[in-house]
Design a protein around this motif. Structure first.
Motif, PDB file in Angstrom:
ATOM      1  N   LEU A  22       3.122   6.070  -2.043  1.00  6.31           N
ATOM      2  CA  LEU A  22       3.642   7.002  -3.041  1.00  6.31           C
ATOM      3  C   LEU A  22       2.794   8.277  -3.031  1.00  6.31           C
ATOM      4  O   LEU A  22       1.577   8.218  -2.867  1.00  6.31           O
ATOM      5  N   PRO A  23       3.433   9.448  -3.206  1.00  2.56           N
ATOM      6  CA  PRO A  23       2.730  10.703  -2.935  1.00  2.56           C
ATOM      7  C   PRO A  23       1.731  11.144  -4.002  1.00  2.56           C
ATOM      8  O   PRO A  23       0.879  11.983  -3.709  1.00  2.56           O
ATOM      9  N   GLU A  24       1.798  10.585  -5.196  1.00  5.15           N
ATOM     10  CA  GLU A  24       0.910  11.039  -6.269  1.00  5.15           C
ATOM     11  C   GLU A  24      -0.542  10.611  -5.972  1.00  5.15           C
ATOM     12  O   GLU A  24      -0.831   9.403  -5.942  1.00  5.15           O
ATOM     13  N   PRO A  25      -1.472  11.572  -5.757  1.00  8.05           N
ATOM     14  CA  PRO A  25      -2.835  11.213  -5.352  1.00  8.05           C
ATOM     15  C   PRO A  25      -3.567  10.313  -6.349  1.00  8.05           C
ATOM     16  O   PRO A  25      -4.394   9.493  -5.954  1.00  8.05           O
ATOM     17  N   SER A  26      -3.255  10.448  -7.644  1.00  6.23           N
ATOM     18  CA  SER A  26      -4.010   9.662  -8.623  1.00  6.23           C
ATOM     19  C   SER A  26      -3.734   8.166  -8.487  1.00  6.23           C
ATOM     20  O   SER A  26      -4.559   7.344  -8.889  1.00  6.23           O
ATOM     21  N   ILE A  27      -2.577   7.796  -7.905  1.00  3.33           N
ATOM     22  CA  ILE A  27      -2.305   6.363  -7.697  1.00  3.33           C
ATOM     23  C   ILE A  27      -3.379   5.767  -6.788  1.00  3.33           C
ATOM     24  O   ILE A  27      -3.948   4.704  -7.096  1.00  3.33           O
ATOM     25  N   ALA A  28      -3.686   6.462  -5.701  1.00  9.15           N
ATOM     26  CA  ALA A  28      -4.741   5.988  -4.788  1.00  9.15           C
ATOM     27  C   ALA A  28      -6.086   5.954  -5.513  1.00  9.15           C
ATOM     28  O   ALA A  28      -6.871   5.011  -5.356  1.00  9.15           O
ATOM     29  N   GLY A  29      -6.341   6.983  -6.322  1.00  5.50           N
ATOM     30  CA  GLY A  29      -7.603   7.051  -7.057  1.00  5.50           C
ATOM     31  C   GLY A  29      -7.757   5.908  -8.046  1.00  5.50           C
ATOM     32  O   GLY A  29      -8.837   5.319  -8.168  1.00  5.50           O
ATOM     33  N   TYR A  30      -6.665   5.569  -8.749  1.00  4.49           N
ATOM     34  CA  TYR A  30      -6.732   4.457  -9.710  1.00  4.49           C
ATOM     35  C   TYR A  30      -6.851   3.115  -9.004  1.00  4.49           C
ATOM     36  O   TYR A  30      -7.630   2.249  -9.416  1.00  4.49           O
ATOM     37  N   LEU A  31      -6.063   2.920  -7.927  1.00  2.66           N
ATOM     38  CA  LEU A  31      -6.144   1.639  -7.205  1.00  2.66           C
ATOM     39  C   LEU A  31      -7.542   1.403  -6.643  1.00  2.66           C
ATOM     40  O   LEU A  31      -8.016   0.269  -6.611  1.00  2.66           O
ATOM     41  N   ALA A  32      -8.210   2.490  -6.253  1.00  2.00           N
ATOM     42  CA  ALA A  32      -9.573   2.366  -5.706  1.00  2.00           C
ATOM     43  C   ALA A  32     -10.527   1.766  -6.727  1.00  2.00           C
ATOM     44  O   ALA A  32     -11.577   1.238  -6.367  1.00  2.00           O
ATOM     45  N   ARG A  33     -10.161   1.838  -8.011  1.00  2.00           N
ATOM     46  CA  ARG A  33     -11.041   1.318  -9.069  1.00  2.00           C
ATOM     47  C   ARG A  33     -10.715  -0.121  -9.458  1.00  2.00           C
ATOM     48  O   ARG A  33     -11.387  -0.697 -10.312  1.00  2.00           O
ATOM     49  N   GLU A  34      -9.674  -0.708  -8.857  1.00  2.00           N
ATOM     50  CA  GLU A  34      -9.324  -2.100  -9.176  1.00  2.00           C
ATOM     51  C   GLU A  34     -10.309  -3.064  -8.521  1.00  2.00           C
ATOM     52  O   GLU A  34     -10.728  -2.863  -7.370  1.00  2.00           O
ATOM     53  N   ALA A  35     -10.633  -4.132  -9.240  1.00  2.00           N
ATOM     54  CA  ALA A  35     -11.544  -5.153  -8.707  1.00  2.00           C
ATOM     55  C   ALA A  35     -10.974  -5.740  -7.423  1.00  2.00           C
ATOM     56  O   ALA A  35      -9.775  -6.021  -7.343  1.00  2.00           O
ATOM     57  N   GLY A  36     -11.800  -5.918  -6.431  1.00  2.00           N
ATOM     58  CA  GLY A  36     -11.400  -6.549  -5.175  1.00  2.00           C
ATOM     59  C   GLY A  36     -10.884  -5.571  -4.138  1.00  2.00           C
ATOM     60  O   GLY A  36     -10.763  -5.927  -2.969  1.00  2.00           O
ATOM     61  N   ILE A  37     -10.564  -4.352  -4.553  1.00  2.00           N
ATOM     62  CA  ILE A  37     -10.071  -3.359  -3.592  1.00  2.00           C
ATOM     63  C   ILE A  37     -11.267  -2.565  -3.062  1.00  2.00           C
ATOM     64  O   ILE A  37     -11.948  -1.882  -3.817  1.00  2.00           O
ATOM     65  N   ASP A  38     -11.502  -2.706  -1.737  1.00  2.00           N
ATOM     66  CA  ASP A  38     -12.679  -2.092  -1.114  1.00  2.00           C
ATOM     67  C   ASP A  38     -12.398  -0.714  -0.545  1.00  2.00           C
ATOM     68  O   ASP A  38     -13.332   0.055  -0.293  1.00  2.00           O
ATOM     69  N   ALA A  39     -11.125  -0.410  -0.261  1.00  2.00           N
ATOM     70  CA  ALA A  39     -10.748   0.843   0.402  1.00  2.00           C
ATOM     71  C   ALA A  39      -9.263   1.079   0.138  1.00  2.00           C
ATOM     72  O   ALA A  39      -8.567   0.187  -0.365  1.00  2.00           O
ATOM     73  N   VAL A  40      -8.791   2.288   0.469  1.00  2.00           N
ATOM     74  CA  VAL A  40      -7.374   2.603   0.247  1.00  2.00           C
ATOM     75  C   VAL A  40      -6.781   3.254   1.496  1.00  2.00           C
ATOM     76  O   VAL A  40      -7.327   4.241   2.013  1.00  2.00           O
ATOM     77  N   VAL A  41      -5.672   2.685   1.972  1.00  2.00           N
ATOM     78  CA  VAL A  41      -4.909   3.299   3.068  1.00  2.00           C
ATOM     79  C   VAL A  41      -3.886   4.259   2.471  1.00  2.00           C
ATOM     80  O   VAL A  41      -3.243   3.952   1.452  1.00  2.00           O
ATOM     81  N   LEU A  42      -3.748   5.427   3.088  1.00  2.00           N
ATOM     82  CA  LEU A  42      -2.744   6.422   2.688  1.00  2.00           C
ATOM     83  C   LEU A  42      -1.735   6.483   3.825  1.00  2.00           C
ATOM     84  O   LEU A  42      -2.062   6.969   4.917  1.00  2.00           O
ATOM     85  N   ASP A  43      -0.518   5.971   3.597  1.00  2.00           N
ATOM     86  CA  ASP A  43       0.437   5.807   4.691  1.00  2.00           C
ATOM     87  C   ASP A  43       1.320   7.031   4.876  1.00  2.00           C
ATOM     88  O   ASP A  43       2.275   7.247   4.132  1.00  2.00           O
ATOM     89  N   MET A  44       0.993   7.816   5.913  1.00  2.00           N
ATOM     90  CA  MET A  44       1.776   9.015   6.232  1.00  2.00           C
ATOM     91  C   MET A  44       2.854   8.721   7.279  1.00  2.00           C
ATOM     92  O   MET A  44       3.624   9.617   7.619  1.00  2.00           O
ATOM     93  N   GLN A  45       2.901   7.469   7.781  1.00  2.00           N
ATOM     94  CA  GLN A  45       3.966   7.121   8.735  1.00  2.00           C
ATOM     95  C   GLN A  45       5.237   6.737   7.989  1.00  2.00           C
ATOM     96  O   GLN A  45       6.286   7.369   8.173  1.00  2.00           O
ATOM     97  N   HIS A  46       5.153   5.702   7.153  1.00  2.00           N
ATOM     98  CA  HIS A  46       6.345   5.253   6.432  1.00  2.00           C
ATOM     99  C   HIS A  46       6.293   5.576   4.955  1.00  2.00           C
ATOM    100  O   HIS A  46       7.298   5.435   4.250  1.00  2.00           O
TER     101      HIS A  46
END
Ligand code: 3PY
Ligand code: MG
Length: 255
Positions: A22-46
């Motif tokens: 999803l294109p909204e950058p804050s979604i990636a920023g918020y998910l990065a703060r969830e327990a157990g999530i070590d990194a975030v992929v930003l999918d520009m292919q699909h």
């Protein structure tokens, strides 16, 4: 956070990464703060993420202390360099089917003499706090290139792809791989043929002294890949998280 990916991948436990489309950058920023999530992929292919969305998401993920790993569109290798300039910690390139594809991808990730990446990592300097000379000297060592093996051709040549200097890892796409292995007969990412290929790819990566990542569409499959020994396991997607959360909450609300 930009430099932490390399250490995390050699830490003896899998790196679990969220998968954003999803294109909204804050979604990636918020998910990065969830327990157990070590990194975030930003999918520009699909995903619906363009360069500007990705460049804005990267510092939000970094602010959570996590690395961002964009997946570029097919053959858009120049975008890999731009994303690294923006502070990405690694790049996933889809459909790397030949040694030439792998060489070209690596050349855009690594600075000379290893590759041909052009100089200009201004946001990355700010995010890492490194002086230019130090970033130039160390970046090839801490940035990670993931070549996607997701066709029959790529699987047949996996040793040659892994042998390319500047390719740090293979990344398995079970869906495309199932289409390729069945010669277009079926989409079956959980099938026996794909599972055998998944174990084979990991074994070949380990034999080459390199890393292996893979995409999991749900938590159960992610746990399975982690148990098999994959170094990086992507759990996706943000839309799947949204739907699962909505379904669970609405089920409780209407019970
Ligand atoms: C695939 O399974 O083909 C992928 O590219 C993972 O999203
Ligand atoms: Mg794919």
């Amino acid at each position: 956070s930009v430099q932490a990916l390399a250490a995390g991948l050699s830490g003896g436990r899998p790196v679990f990464t969220a998968w954003c489309g999803l294109p909204e950058p804050s979604i990636a920023g918020y998910l990065a703060r969830e327990a157990g999530i070590d990194a975030v992929v930003l999918d520009m292919q699909h995903g619906v993420i363009d360069f500007l969305n990705a460049a804005r998401a990267i510092p939000l993920v970094a602010a959570a202390g996590k690395p961002a790993i964009p997946r570029i569109p097919v053959v858009e290798f120049a975008t890999a360099s731009r994303l690294l300039d923006a502070g990405a910690a690694g790049i996933i390139a889809p459909m790397i089917n030949t040694v030439e594809d792998a060489r070209r991808f690596a050349s855009f990730v690594k600075f000379p003499p290893q590759g041909e990446r052009s100089w200009g990592p201004h946001p990355a300097l700010t995010l890492t706090g490194l002086q230019p000379a130090e970033y130039f000297r160390t970046a090839n060592g801490f940035l990670r290139s993931f070549a996607m093996v997701e066709t029959r051709e790529a699987l047949d040549r996996i040793d040659a792809i892994l042998a390319v200097d500047g390719i740090d890892a293979v990344f398995i796409g079970p869906s495309d791989l199932s289409i390729g292995l069945s010669r277009g007969a079926a989409l079956d990412p959980n099938g026996a043929e794909v599972n055998a290929a998944i174990d084979h790819a990991l074994a070949r990566a380990k034999a080459a002294g390199k890393l292996a990542g893979i995409y999991a569409p749900n938590g159960e499959r992610a746990a399975d890949f982690a148990k098999r020994g994959y170094h990086l396991v992507a759990v996706g997607s943000d839309l799947a998280f949204l739907r699962a959360g909505a379904a669970a909450m609405m089920k409780a609300a209407t019970a």
